[in-house]
Design an enzyme around this catalytic site. Sequence first.
Site, short mmCIF file in Angstrom:
data_model
loop_
_atom_site.label_atom_id
_atom_site.label_comp_id
_atom_site.label_asym_id
_atom_site.label_seq_id
_atom_site.Cartn_x
_atom_site.Cartn_y
_atom_site.Cartn_z
CE1 TYR A 150 1.33 1.80 -3.57
CE2 TYR A 150 -0.96 1.87 -4.29
CZ TYR A 150 0.37 2.19 -4.49
OH TYR A 150 0.75 2.93 -5.59
CE LYS A 154 1.94 5.64 -3.99
NZ LYS A 154 3.08 6.45 -4.52
C1 8X3 Z 1 -1.22 2.31 -8.47
C2 8X3 Z 1 -2.65 2.22 -8.88
O1 8X3 Z 1 -4.89 1.07 -8.58
O2 8X3 Z 1 -2.93 -0.29 -8.24
O3 8X3 Z 1 -1.00 3.22 -7.46
O4 8X3 Z 1 -3.54 1.33 -6.61
S1 8X3 Z 1 -3.51 1.03 -8.02
#
Ligand code: 8X3
Length: 249
Positions: A150, A154
């Site tokens: 994830y 990003k």
């Molecule tokens: C969402 C915020 O902190 O769960 O992108 O990665 S977090």
Amino acid sequence: MEGKIILITGASSGIGKATAEVLGDGKNKLIICGRRKDRLEKLRSQINGEVHILNFDVRDKKSVFDSISSIPDKLKNIDVLINNAGNAHGMDLSHEANLDDWDAMIDSNVKGLIYVTKAILPIMTKRNEGQIINMGSIAGFEVYPKGNVYCASKFAVDAFTKGLRIDLNKFNIRVCAIHPGLVETEFSMVRFKGDLQKSKKVYKDINPLNPFDVANAINYMINVPLRVTISDLTILATDQANATIINRK
Ligand code: 8X3
């Protein structure tokens, strides 16, 4: 101020939906995109002004390009692209994580965002104007335990945004990213595959952001004077210092 033509991906829920609600002020014309047609239709009925629905999955390259070419001529000159679609799938140690979850995050958060951008760029470069707002995350600046892919997705959004800003510099196009921290939406329910307990724990004993906090910030990024590019806007709950330091009361 005159209204704009604004395309929002992932508009059927969460930050995307709130953004459509904030930007649907009667002046702007919205193109709301998502996988769940019934939700998009319901949203259209709640929004002021012209709203066009595009029902596609950002992961499907052909469908992305076909859908964007199907936009009626009167809405073709998109002023603002909000690349909001994306999700987290699973939160596991790298050696235990499910590869399908990793694929899903790369396919939507990275490849999907790239497809939509590529499909819309010619419209903006031809007109020498436009704005792209990518949905980044605090996870695109800091890696946290079990964040692995994830976070990687990003970080990729951050790098792609910076690359776009360089490549489009001569075209008068504002390239921006917004980087939220903890926002209470369906995000954690999707991440934890419907596990309400795990999902609730994420926001337990803090006052997290809500989707309208982010939507209002996006509205601000759009409405600053055209000479201004809010290149990166990081938005955190006051209870959150960074990706891992959270003040649970
Ligand atoms: C969402 C915020 O902190 O769960 O992108 O990665 S977090």
